[in-house]
Motif scaffolding. Structure first.
Motif, PDB file in Angstrom:
ATOM      1  N   TYR A  18     -22.259  29.109 -31.937  1.00 47.93           N
ATOM      2  CA  TYR A  18     -23.250  29.837 -32.905  1.00 47.93           C
ATOM      3  C   TYR A  18     -23.001  29.607 -33.598  1.00 47.93           C
ATOM      4  N   PRO A  19     -22.257  30.343 -34.701  1.00 52.11           N
ATOM      5  CA  PRO A  19     -22.334  30.194 -36.245  1.00 52.11           C
ATOM      6  C   PRO A  19     -22.364  29.190 -36.230  1.00 52.11           C
ATOM      7  N   LEU A  20     -21.548  28.056 -36.523  1.00 51.30           N
ATOM      8  CA  LEU A  20     -21.958  26.242 -36.770  1.00 51.30           C
ATOM      9  C   LEU A  20     -23.151  25.957 -36.459  1.00 51.30           C
ATOM     10  N   ASP A  21     -23.810  25.793 -35.395  1.00 45.12           N
ATOM     11  CA  ASP A  21     -25.140  26.239 -34.495  1.00 45.12           C
ATOM     12  C   ASP A  21     -25.720  26.217 -35.899  1.00 45.12           C
ATOM     13  N   THR A  22     -26.062  27.208 -36.612  1.00 44.85           N
ATOM     14  CA  THR A  22     -26.420  27.826 -37.792  1.00 44.85           C
ATOM     15  C   THR A  22     -26.664  26.892 -39.211  1.00 44.85           C
ATOM     16  N   VAL A  23     -25.799  26.983 -39.204  1.00 44.94           N
ATOM     17  CA  VAL A  23     -25.463  26.180 -40.616  1.00 44.94           C
ATOM     18  C   VAL A  23     -26.125  24.752 -40.372  1.00 44.94           C
ATOM     19  N   LYS A  24     -25.962  24.041 -38.893  1.00 45.82           N
ATOM     20  CA  LYS A  24     -26.089  22.878 -38.456  1.00 45.82           C
ATOM     21  C   LYS A  24     -27.899  22.923 -38.744  1.00 45.82           C
ATOM     22  N   VAL A  25     -28.376  23.567 -38.022  1.00 42.39           N
ATOM     23  CA  VAL A  25     -30.067  23.884 -38.541  1.00 42.39           C
ATOM     24  C   VAL A  25     -30.296  24.592 -39.639  1.00 42.39           C
ATOM     25  N   ARG A  26     -29.845  24.948 -40.672  1.00 42.08           N
ATOM     26  CA  ARG A  26     -30.105  25.212 -42.243  1.00 42.08           C
ATOM     27  C   ARG A  26     -29.999  23.960 -42.477  1.00 42.08           C
ATOM     28  N   TYR A  33     -29.818  22.048 -49.464  1.00 43.85           N
ATOM     29  CA  TYR A  33     -28.324  22.389 -49.227  1.00 43.85           C
ATOM     30  C   TYR A  33     -27.818  21.356 -49.393  1.00 43.85           C
ATOM     31  N   THR A  34     -26.619  20.861 -50.368  1.00 42.44           N
ATOM     32  CA  THR A  34     -26.347  19.547 -50.689  1.00 42.44           C
ATOM     33  C   THR A  34     -24.715  19.211 -49.443  1.00 42.44           C
ATOM     34  N   GLY A  35     -24.880  20.175 -48.572  1.00 41.78           N
ATOM     35  CA  GLY A  35     -23.249  19.959 -48.139  1.00 41.78           C
ATOM     36  C   GLY A  35     -23.470  21.186 -47.236  1.00 41.78           C
ATOM     37  N   ILE A  36     -22.662  21.187 -46.221  1.00 35.06           N
ATOM     38  CA  ILE A  36     -21.802  22.123 -45.196  1.00 35.06           C
ATOM     39  C   ILE A  36     -21.280  22.609 -45.836  1.00 35.06           C
ATOM     40  N   TRP A  37     -20.427  23.069 -46.461  1.00 37.72           N
ATOM     41  CA  TRP A  37     -19.672  24.294 -47.684  1.00 37.72           C
ATOM     42  C   TRP A  37     -21.160  24.878 -48.351  1.00 37.72           C
ATOM     43  N   TRP A 234     -23.532  14.459 -28.418  1.00 33.64           N
ATOM     44  CA  TRP A 234     -24.012  15.274 -29.582  1.00 33.64           C
ATOM     45  C   TRP A 234     -23.848  14.095 -30.518  1.00 33.64           C
ATOM     46  N   ALA A 235     -22.979  12.969 -30.889  1.00 25.43           N
ATOM     47  CA  ALA A 235     -23.150  11.735 -31.819  1.00 25.43           C
ATOM     48  C   ALA A 235     -24.290  10.792 -30.812  1.00 25.43           C
ATOM     49  N   VAL A 236     -24.575  11.093 -30.405  1.00 23.62           N
ATOM     50  CA  VAL A 236     -26.200   9.949 -29.706  1.00 23.62           C
ATOM     51  C   VAL A 236     -27.177  11.214 -29.723  1.00 23.62           C
ATOM     52  N   ALA A 237     -26.899  12.200 -30.118  1.00 29.46           N
ATOM     53  CA  ALA A 237     -28.661  13.494 -29.967  1.00 29.46           C
ATOM     54  C   ALA A 237     -28.478  13.530 -30.976  1.00 29.46           C
ATOM     55  N   THR A 238     -28.041  13.726 -32.268  1.00 31.22           N
ATOM     56  CA  THR A 238     -28.070  14.332 -33.729  1.00 31.22           C
ATOM     57  C   THR A 238     -29.062  13.571 -34.168  1.00 31.22           C
ATOM     58  N   PRO A 239     -29.839  12.060 -33.749  1.00 27.84           N
ATOM     59  CA  PRO A 239     -30.911  11.985 -34.220  1.00 27.84           C
ATOM     60  C   PRO A 239     -32.136  12.759 -33.770  1.00 27.84           C
ATOM     61  N   MET A 240     -32.424  13.155 -32.664  1.00 31.64           N
ATOM     62  CA  MET A 240     -33.543  13.976 -32.183  1.00 31.64           C
ATOM     63  C   MET A 240     -33.733  14.748 -32.353  1.00 31.64           C
ATOM     64  N   ASP A 241     -32.088  14.950 -32.538  1.00 30.08           N
ATOM     65  CA  ASP A 241     -31.743  17.022 -32.627  1.00 30.08           C
ATOM     66  C   ASP A 241     -32.507  17.240 -34.360  1.00 30.08           C
ATOM     67  N   VAL A 242     -32.752  15.996 -35.083  1.00 34.53           N
ATOM     68  CA  VAL A 242     -32.929  16.723 -36.594  1.00 34.53           C
ATOM     69  C   VAL A 242     -34.181  16.994 -36.308  1.00 34.53           C
ATOM     70  N   ILE A 243     -35.490  15.728 -35.769  1.00 36.20           N
ATOM     71  CA  ILE A 243     -36.291  15.698 -35.883  1.00 36.20           C
ATOM     72  C   ILE A 243     -37.072  17.259 -34.416  1.00 36.20           C
ATOM     73  N   LYS A 278     -27.947  14.099 -40.363  1.00 35.92           N
ATOM     74  CA  LYS A 278     -27.880  15.377 -40.869  1.00 35.92           C
ATOM     75  C   LYS A 278     -27.298  16.162 -39.563  1.00 35.92           C
ATOM     76  N   GLY A 279     -26.157  17.144 -41.076  1.00 36.67           N
ATOM     77  CA  GLY A 279     -25.672  17.531 -39.780  1.00 36.67           C
ATOM     78  C   GLY A 279     -24.461  16.694 -38.490  1.00 36.67           C
ATOM     79  N   LEU A 280     -24.351  15.908 -38.060  1.00 38.45           N
ATOM     80  CA  LEU A 280     -23.803  14.430 -37.267  1.00 38.45           C
ATOM     81  C   LEU A 280     -22.157  15.154 -37.338  1.00 38.45           C
ATOM     82  N   THR A 281     -21.610  16.003 -38.409  1.00 40.18           N
ATOM     83  CA  THR A 281     -20.242  16.063 -38.586  1.00 40.18           C
ATOM     84  C   THR A 281     -20.174  17.069 -38.228  1.00 40.18           C
ATOM     85  N   LEU A 282     -20.887  18.144 -38.450  1.00 39.75           N
ATOM     86  CA  LEU A 282     -21.199  19.479 -38.201  1.00 39.75           C
ATOM     87  C   LEU A 282     -21.595  19.387 -36.427  1.00 39.75           C
ATOM     88  N   ASN A 283     -22.134  19.030 -36.341  1.00 39.41           N
ATOM     89  CA  ASN A 283     -22.227  18.812 -35.217  1.00 39.41           C
ATOM     90  C   ASN A 283     -20.453  18.246 -33.703  1.00 39.41           C
TER      91      ASN A 283
END
Length: 310
Positions: A18-26, A33-37, A234-243, A278-283
């Protein structure tokens, strides 16, 4: 038994990721935000550890039901397809059978997850309000402005949503039923093909990692197969996850997007094609340990149940 095993596995997955999911959504919804860190540090600086767990209570309460439905639907669809095509539910399924069953499990879960996703995303992007400050220039416009606190007595506005249930009630009151299912079209596209990829890749990896003379992989094989399946999904889901995330946040205040295609076109026009990833690496980083936990728990519960029943 598949429903019970899926429920327990889903709860373990949420606890891990869950913590990484919060970062991903933001990262997906806030261009500042310029990046994960940068996002991690800013969230911790403003809200401390609690900021990473905003909106957690609702997913914990609902994930067991959703995960149970996903795994149960997959297994039942697969057994019915095998019975129809091969005459036995225990027959070895083809890759197309696994893909269709996974696709069905992704579609079914959308009806339950859409309202909880709306609440989760709204709470995750609702940062702690900061006291207003005013700047006074001491020697002209080129001088470095000093920061003075806002005058006392003016109350700092509190957060709009006070928790998951309050968020759902507020969205339903202000935006109606459509507000609770905002972004569900993107969610359908995301979960349909991602769960088809999820279960197919898991089945293939388990087959490859099963030692000769055995019918199933060992614990290490399940961990590797589950983690890799999660990453591929998640690699195939990320584009629709962003939208999806942008559409769900968009319900607050003046709306920018008229729908899925408009959101996709506007996002790509303003930020380039990279915005869809966006968020692919984190996902992917989050998906590996989360789905290791999900599948190893799922398989352990199934094996325990089979042992008790025999």
């Amino acid at each position: 038994m598949d429903f019970v095993a899926g429920a327990i596995g889903g709860v373990c997955g949420v606890a891990v990721g869950y913590p990484l999911d919060t970062v991903k959504v933001r990262i997906q919804t806030e261009p500042r935000y310029t990046g994960i860190w940068h996002c991690v540090w800013d969230t911790y600086r403003r809200e401390r550890v609690w900021g990473f767990y905003r909106g957690l209570s609702l997913p914990v309460c609902t994930v067991s039901l959703v995960s149970s439905l996903s795994f149960g639907t997959y297994r039942h669809c697969l057994s019915h397809i095998c019975r129809f095509r091969y005459g036995s539910a225990d027959a070895k399924p083809a890759k197309t059978d696994i893909t269709l069953s996974g696709f069905a499990s992704g579609l079914v879960r959308v009806f339950l997850t859409s309202p909880t996703e709306v609440a989760k995303v709204r709470l995750q992007t609702q940062t702690q309000p900061q006291p207003q400050q005013r700047r006074l220039s001491t020697s002209g416009p080129s001088a470095v402005p000093s920061v003075c606190p806002a005058p006392p007595g003016r109350p700092v506005p509190g957060p709009k949503y006070h928790g998951p249930l309050h968020c759902l009630a507020t969205v339903a009151r202000e935006e109606g039923l459509r507000g609770l299912y905002r972004g569900s079209s993107a969610l359908l596209f995301r979960d349909g093909h991602s769960f088809a990829t999820y279960f197919l890749s898991y089945a293939l990896l388990c087959e490859w990692l099963t030692p000769a003379g055995h019918s199933q992989p060992d614990v290490l094989g399940v961990l590797v197969a589950g983690g890799c399946a999660g990453v591929l999904a998640w690699a195939v889901a990320t584009p629709m996850d962003v939208i999806k995330s942008r559409l769900q946040v968009d319900g607050q205040g003046q709306r920018r997007y008229r729908g899925l295609l408009h959101c996709m076109a506007a996002s790509v026009r303003e930020e380039g094609p990279r915005v869809l990833f966006k968020g692919l690496t984190l996902n992917c980083c989050r998906a590996f340990p989360v789905n290791m936990a999900v599948f190893v728990t799922y398989e352990a519960v199934l094996r325990l149940a089979r042992g008790l029943l025999t």
